[in-house]
Write a protein that holds these residues in place. Structure first.
Motif, short mmCIF file in Angstrom:
data_model
loop_
_atom_site.label_atom_id
_atom_site.label_comp_id
_atom_site.label_asym_id
_atom_site.label_seq_id
_atom_site.Cartn_x
_atom_site.Cartn_y
_atom_site.Cartn_z
N SER A 1 4.94 26.05 16.29
CA SER A 1 5.58 26.98 15.36
C SER A 1 5.03 26.77 13.97
CB SER A 1 7.09 26.74 15.35
OG SER A 1 7.35 25.52 14.72
N PRO A 2 5.15 27.81 13.14
CA PRO A 2 4.63 27.67 11.77
C PRO A 2 5.28 26.52 11.02
CG PRO A 2 5.09 29.97 12.27
CD PRO A 2 5.60 29.17 13.40
N ALA A 3 6.54 26.28 11.31
CA ALA A 3 7.23 25.22 10.57
C ALA A 3 6.66 23.85 10.88
CB ALA A 3 8.71 25.24 10.92
N ASP A 4 5.98 23.72 11.98
CA ASP A 4 5.40 22.42 12.33
C ASP A 4 4.22 22.09 11.44
OD1 ASP A 4 7.21 22.11 14.31
OD2 ASP A 4 5.91 22.95 15.88
N SER A 5 3.61 23.09 10.89
CA SER A 5 2.43 22.85 10.08
C SER A 5 2.82 22.73 8.63
CB SER A 5 1.46 24.03 10.24
OG SER A 5 0.36 23.84 9.41
N PRO A 6 2.31 21.73 7.95
CA PRO A 6 2.66 21.58 6.54
C PRO A 6 2.11 22.71 5.70
CG PRO A 6 0.97 20.01 7.18
CD PRO A 6 1.37 20.70 8.41
N GLN A 7 2.90 23.22 4.86
CA GLN A 7 2.54 24.22 3.87
C GLN A 7 2.18 25.59 4.46
OE1 GLN A 7 -0.28 22.91 0.83
NE2 GLN A 7 1.49 23.08 -0.50
N THR A 8 1.26 25.65 5.41
CA THR A 8 0.85 26.96 5.91
C THR A 8 0.95 26.98 7.42
OG1 THR A 8 -1.44 26.32 6.14
CG2 THR A 8 -0.79 27.24 4.01
N GLY B 1 0.84 -1.19 0.00
CA GLY B 1 0.00 0.00 0.00
C GLY B 1 0.87 1.24 0.00
N VAL B 2 0.21 2.39 -0.04
CA VAL B 2 0.96 3.64 -0.05
C VAL B 2 0.90 4.25 1.35
CG1 VAL B 2 1.21 5.89 -1.14
CG2 VAL B 2 0.28 3.98 -2.45
N HIS B 3 2.09 4.47 1.91
CA HIS B 3 2.19 4.97 3.27
C HIS B 3 2.81 6.35 3.23
CE1 HIS B 3 1.44 0.88 4.84
NE2 HIS B 3 2.09 0.53 3.75
N GLY B 4 2.11 7.29 3.84
CA GLY B 4 2.66 8.64 3.93
C GLY B 4 3.48 8.79 5.19
N LEU B 5 4.58 9.48 5.05
CA LEU B 5 5.46 9.73 6.20
C LEU B 5 5.50 11.24 6.39
CD1 LEU B 5 7.14 7.85 7.99
CD2 LEU B 5 9.08 8.28 6.48
N LEU B 6 4.85 11.69 7.46
CA LEU B 6 4.75 13.13 7.69
C LEU B 6 5.53 13.52 8.94
CD1 LEU B 6 0.93 13.81 7.09
CD2 LEU B 6 2.82 14.68 5.72
N GLY B 7 5.85 14.77 9.02
CA GLY B 7 6.52 15.25 10.22
C GLY B 7 7.17 16.59 9.97
N PRO B 8 7.43 17.32 11.03
CA PRO B 8 8.09 18.62 10.86
C PRO B 8 9.52 18.47 10.35
CG PRO B 8 7.46 18.21 13.17
CD PRO B 8 7.17 16.98 12.41
N ASN B 9 10.12 19.58 10.02
CA ASN B 9 11.52 19.55 9.60
C ASN B 9 12.38 18.97 10.72
OD1 ASN B 9 10.93 20.76 7.20
ND2 ASN B 9 11.30 22.83 7.96
N GLY B 10 13.28 18.09 10.36
CA GLY B 10 14.21 17.53 11.35
C GLY B 10 13.58 16.47 12.24
N ALA B 11 12.40 16.01 11.87
CA ALA B 11 11.72 15.02 12.71
C ALA B 11 12.38 13.65 12.63
CB ALA B 11 10.25 14.90 12.30
N GLY B 12 13.05 13.39 11.53
CA GLY B 12 13.69 12.09 11.36
C GLY B 12 13.16 11.31 10.17
N LYS B 13 12.36 11.96 9.32
CA LYS B 13 11.79 11.27 8.16
C LYS B 13 12.88 10.78 7.21
CE LYS B 13 9.29 14.71 6.61
NZ LYS B 13 9.66 15.79 7.54
#
Lengths: 279, 440
Positions: free
Chosen positions: A245-252, A37-49
Motif C-alpha cells: 500500500s502507499p502508506a507502506d512507502s515513506p513519503q511517496t 551512534g545514530v540509529h534510524g527506526l523506520l517502519g509503516p504506520n502502526g508498525a510499533g516504532k
C-alpha cells in the motif's frame, strides 16, 4: 545487581520485548542491540516504532522481555531512575507549557532529569543554542511557530547531554533547511551517544543515521547499516510499488531514491518470509 | 541549527543562576490569576459592604468575623476551580510523556506542580485580608486582629486548591472546574448555616467573637484539620506508598475530635469584656472592645441622662453586656453595631434605641385590653420625648403616641420630672402592669 543481557555498559539491549495494548500486539519478541551512534527506526504506520520508543523512554512498561539501557536493567526502580537521568526523549506528541519561556521550560525539564542545579543555566543555553533558538531564550513557547516549538522539544531532550537520546519524529514541522541542520546535529550527537531516531522520512535516515532498523507489525524486519539498505534498493526492482500500500512507502507511493527502494524491498522480503513461515 | 531570526539575543547575565522551576511554576499558569481574582473579588465585596449597618471596619473582631466566611465562600470555590484547572494542564498540554520520563519521583513532580494551587489562593486571601486590616486599623481601637484565624483561613484555601488540583489530575472533563467551584460553594455554605451551631469543622462558619478569643490550640487544630485533609488527598494520589496518606488523615481526624469536643475553641476574653465607664449619672459603661466609642455614646445619651438624673428607679448604669447587668443597670445597645468607621452612625437613633430597650416591657401595643394598648402608646410617646427619633411614626402614624409626646412637651420641667418619677415607679418591677402606667 540484576543479571546483564550482554557485557556492554552503554547503548540499548533488548531481548524478547513484547508489548500488548489489550488484544493488539504492538511489539512481538523484539531483539535489539544498539551501541553508540545514530540509529534510524523506520517502519509503516502502526508498525510499533512509537511503542518501542516509549518503552525505551521508560514511560510505558513492557508486557514481556528484558530491557537494558546504558548497562542498567530498567525493571529495577533505582536503575530506571539512573537511566532517566541520562536519557533524552522527544515524544511524538511533544507537549509543553505554553506560558513558560523557552529558558523556563528547558530548565524545568533539566529539573525533571535531576541535573545538578549549578550546571543547569549553562546547559540550558547550550541546548537552546544547538537547536538555533538562542535568540528566543526568553520568548514564551506559545509565541513560537510549530517548527520552533519542535526545536524546543529537541533542546529539552539535549539539555542533560544524554547518553541515550530517543527522538520520535523529530523533524516533523521543521523546514528543509532546519532539517539539514538537524541531521548535522544528530551526527554530532551520535559520536558520543546512542541516538535512536524514529521517523517516516527516509532521507533523514539516509543522511544522519549509520544504522537502520526496520520494524513491521511489531517485529524487526531488517537491521543493518544505512549503506546496506541503500544497496538493497540499488538491486531491487525500481518499478516495484512497495509492500502493498502507499502508506507502506515513506513519503511517496512510488519509491524513487535507492534507500526508499531498499526500504520497500526489505519490507517486502520480510513480509514474504513471514507469509512463507505461516504456510 | 541556525539561529532564529530575532533581535532579542540572550543575555546570559540576566539569569546567572538559572531559572528555579518553582519560580517558573509560580509565575506561569492560572495561579497568579487565581490570587488576583480572589483578592479583587474579596476587596470589591468588602468595599461594597463597608457601609452596611454592621460595618466591618468598626473593630478587629468585626473584620475577623467578615474575613472568615468571605474568604472561604469567595476564595474556596475559586481556589478549588483554579487548582482543578491547573491539575488538568498535563493532559491539556500533553506533558505526561515527558514528565513520566523524568528522573524526579512522581511525588516530587506533583509537589512542585501543585504548589501554585496551594500558594496563590492563600496569597490572594492574605492580600485581601491585609487590605481589610489596614482599612480597619484607623477605627478598630482596642485589641489586635486575630492573625491566627487569618492563617487558618489561608490554610483552608490552600487545602482546597490542592484537592482541586488532584481532582483535575484525575478527572477528564472540560467543565469540571466551574462545576467543582459550585460544589465546593454548596459544601461550604450549606453546613455553615444549617444544623446546630457552632460548626467549628466548617472553615466558612461565621463566628461572631463579641468578647471571645480563640484558645491557643484553635489555630493549630484547624490547620491540622483542613491541612491534614488536603495532605491526605494529595498523598493518596501522589505517594508511591499510598498508605502514608493515613498519617495526615489520622491527624485531621484527631484535630476534628478536638475541635468538636466539649472544650470550645473560643472562650470569653476577660480583657475584651471588661467594662469601661464614664463618670456621668447614670454611668455609661461599654466593654473594652468599644472603649473608643465611649465618649460618643456618653454624648448621645447625655440628653436622656440629664432627664433621668436623680429620679428614683432610674438606671444607675447603662451597660453593654446583658450577662452582667445588675439590679439598677439598663442594657445598652452594642455601640459596635451602631457605628461606622469609629463613629456612632446616628447618635439620636442610638439614644432612642437605648431608651426603647429601657422601657421595652411596656412597649408592646399587642395584647388584651385597652390598658395594654394605652400603656404601649404612652411608652412609645415617652421614649420619643426622652430621645427623639427622626423616624418616629414613619410607616405607621402612631397618632396616640404623638399625642402623648405633645402632652409631655406641654408640661413644665417640674411636671415632666414628676411624670417621669411616676412612670419609672410604675415599671420598677421589670414587669409591665399596664394599669399602673400613668397617663401624661
Amino acid at each position: 545487581m540484576s543479571a546483564r543481557i550482554g557485557a556492554a555498559t552503554s547503548g540499548v539491549r533488548v531481548a524478547g520485548l513484547t508489548v500488548r495494548h489489550r488484544r493488539t500486539v504492538a511489539l512481538d519478541a523484539v531483539e535489539l542491540d544498539l551501541d553508540t551512534g545514530v540509529h534510524g527506526l523506520l517502519g509503516p504506520n502502526g508498525a510499533g516504532k512509537t511503542s518501542l520508543i516509549r518503552v525505551l523512554a521508560t514511560v510505558a512498561p513492557p508486557t514481556e522481555g528484558r530491557i537494558e539501557l546504558l548497562g542498567l536493567d530498567i525493571s529495577a526502580h533505582q536503575e530506571r531512575t539512573e537511566v532517566r537521568r541520562r536519557l533524552g526523549y522527544l515524544p511524538q506528541e511533544f507537549g509543553y507549557y505554553p506560558g513558560f519561556t523557552v529558558r523556563e521550560f528547558v530548565s524545568y525539564v533539566a529539573w525533571l532529569k535531576e541535573m545538578p542545579a549549578h550546571s543547569v543555566p549553562r546547559a540550558v543555553e547550550r541546548a537552546v543554542e544547538r537547536v538555533g533558538l538562542a535568540g528566543r531564550l526568553d520568548a514564551k513557547v506559545k509565541t513560537l511557530s510549530g517548527g520552533m516549538a519542535r526545536r524546543v522539544g529537541i533542546a529539552q531532550a539535549l539539555v542533560n547531554e544524554p547518553d541515550l537520546l530517543l527522538l520520535d519524529e523529530p523533524t516533523a514541522g521543521l523546514d528543509p533547511e532546519q532539517r539539514v541542520e538537524f541531521r548535522a546535529l544528530l551526527r554530532e550527537l551520535g559520536a558520543t551517544s546512542t541516538v535512536i531516531v524514529s521517523t517516516h522520512l527516509v532521507e533523514d535516515v539516509a543522511v544522519a543515521c549509520g544504522q537502520v532498523t526496520l520494524i513491521d507489525s511489531g517485529r524487526v524486519a531488517y537491521r543493518g547499516t544505512t549503506a546496506s539498505l541503500t544497496e538493497l534498493g540499488g538491486t531491487a526492482d525500481p518499478t516495484a510499488s512497495g509492500a502493498g500500500s502507499p502508506a507502506d512507502s515513506p513519503q511517496t507511493s512510488s519509491p524513487s531514491s535507492p534507500i526508499e527502494r531498499g526500504y520497500t524491498a526489505a519490507l517486502r522480503a520480510h513480509r514474504d518470509a513471514v507469509t512463507r513461515g505461516k504456510q | 541549527m541556525r539561529p532564529s531570526d530575532s533581535p532579542d539575543h540572550p543575555s546570559p547575565a540576566r539569569h546567572p543562576h538559572g531559572v528555579n522551576p518553582l519560580i517558573s511554576e509560580l509565575r506561569r499558569g492560572v495561579g497568579p490569576w487565581s490570587a488576583l481574582a480572589i483578592a479583587l473579588t474579596m476587596g470589591a465585596t468588602l468595599v461594597v459592604t463597608a457601609d452596611d449597618l454592621d460595618g466591618w471596619q468598626s473593630s478587629w473582631r468585626s473584620v475577623s468575623e467578615v474575613l472568615q466566611p468571605l474568604g472561604l465562600l469567595i476564595g474556596g470555590p475559586m481556589s478549588s476551580a483554579a487548582g482543578c484547572w491547573h491539575g488538568g494542564r498535563e493532559r491539556r498540554n500533553r506533558m505526561g510523556e515527558l514528565r513520566a520520563s523524568g528522573a524526579r519521583t512522581p511525588i516530587r513532580q506533583l509537589l512542585l506542580a501543585a504548589t501554585p494551587s496551594a500558594l496563590w489562593p492563600a496569597v490572594g486571601y492574605l492580600v485581601a485580608a491585609v487590605g481589610a486590616l489596614l482599612a480597619c486599623s484607623p477605627y478598630a481601637g482596642w485589641g489586635s486582629p486575630f492573625f491566627s484565624v487569618i492563617v487558618v483561613n489561608a490554610c483552608a484555601l490552600a487545602s482546597l486548591g490542592v484537592v482541586g488540583y488532584v481532582i483535575g489530575q484525575l478527572v477528564t472533563w472540560r467543565l469540571l472546574a466551574p462545576v467543582l467551584a459550585g460544589v465546593v460553594f454548596l459544601c461550604l455554605v450549606v453546613p455553615a448555616y444549617v444544623g446546630p451551631e457552632p460548626h467549628w469543622l466548617n472553615p466558612a462558619y461565621q463566628y461572631t467573637p463579641r468578647w471571645d478569643a480563640p484558645l491557643w490550640w484553635y489555630a493549630p487544630a484547624s490547620i491540622a484539620w483542613t491541612g491534614g485533609l488536603g495532605t491526605a488527598v494529595f498523598l493518596a494520589y501522589a505517594a508511591r506508598r499510598r498508605a502514608i496518606a493515613l498519617i495526615p488523615l489520622i491527624v485531621a481526624c484527631l484535630a476534628a475530635a478536638l475541635l468538636t469536643g466539649d472544650d470550645r475553641p473560643w472562650r470569653l476574653d476577660p480583657n475584651a469584656a471588661r467594662l469601661i465607664c464614664d463618670d456621668g449619672t447614670p454611668q455609661v459603661c461599654v466593654t473594652a472592645v468599644d472603649q473608643q466609642l465611649l465618649p460618643q455614646v456618653s454624648y448621645a445619651l447625655s440628653g436622656v441622662n440629664a432627664r433621668l438624673s436623680g429620679i428614683p428607679h432610674a438606671p444607675r448604669r447603662w451597660v453593654d453586656d446583658p450577662g452582667r447587668l445588675q439590679a439598677e443597670d439598663a442594657r445598652l445597645p452594642s455601640p459596635e453595631f451602631h457605628s461606622l468607621r469609629g463613629r456612632l452612625r446616628e447618635p439620636e437613633e442610638y439614644a432612642n434605641w437605648a431608651v426603647g430597650q429601657l422601657f421595652q416591657e411596656c412597649w408592646s401595643t399587642h395584647g388584651d385590653g385597652a390598658s395594654r394598648l394605652r400603656a404601649g402608646w404612652i411608652t412609645r410617646g415617652l421614649v420619643q420625648w426622652l430621645a427623639p427619633s427622626v423616624i418616629f411614626g414613619q410607616g405607621a402614624p402612631w397618632p396616640e403616641a404623638k399625642g402623648y409626646v405633645a402632652r409631655l412637651d406641654a408640661k413644665t420641667p417640674a411636671e415632666q420630672r414628676s411624670y417621669l418619677v411616676d412612670y419609672l415607679a410604675s415599671t420598677s418591677t421589670d414587669i409591665c402592669d399596664p394599669a399602673e402606667v400613668p397617663v401624661p
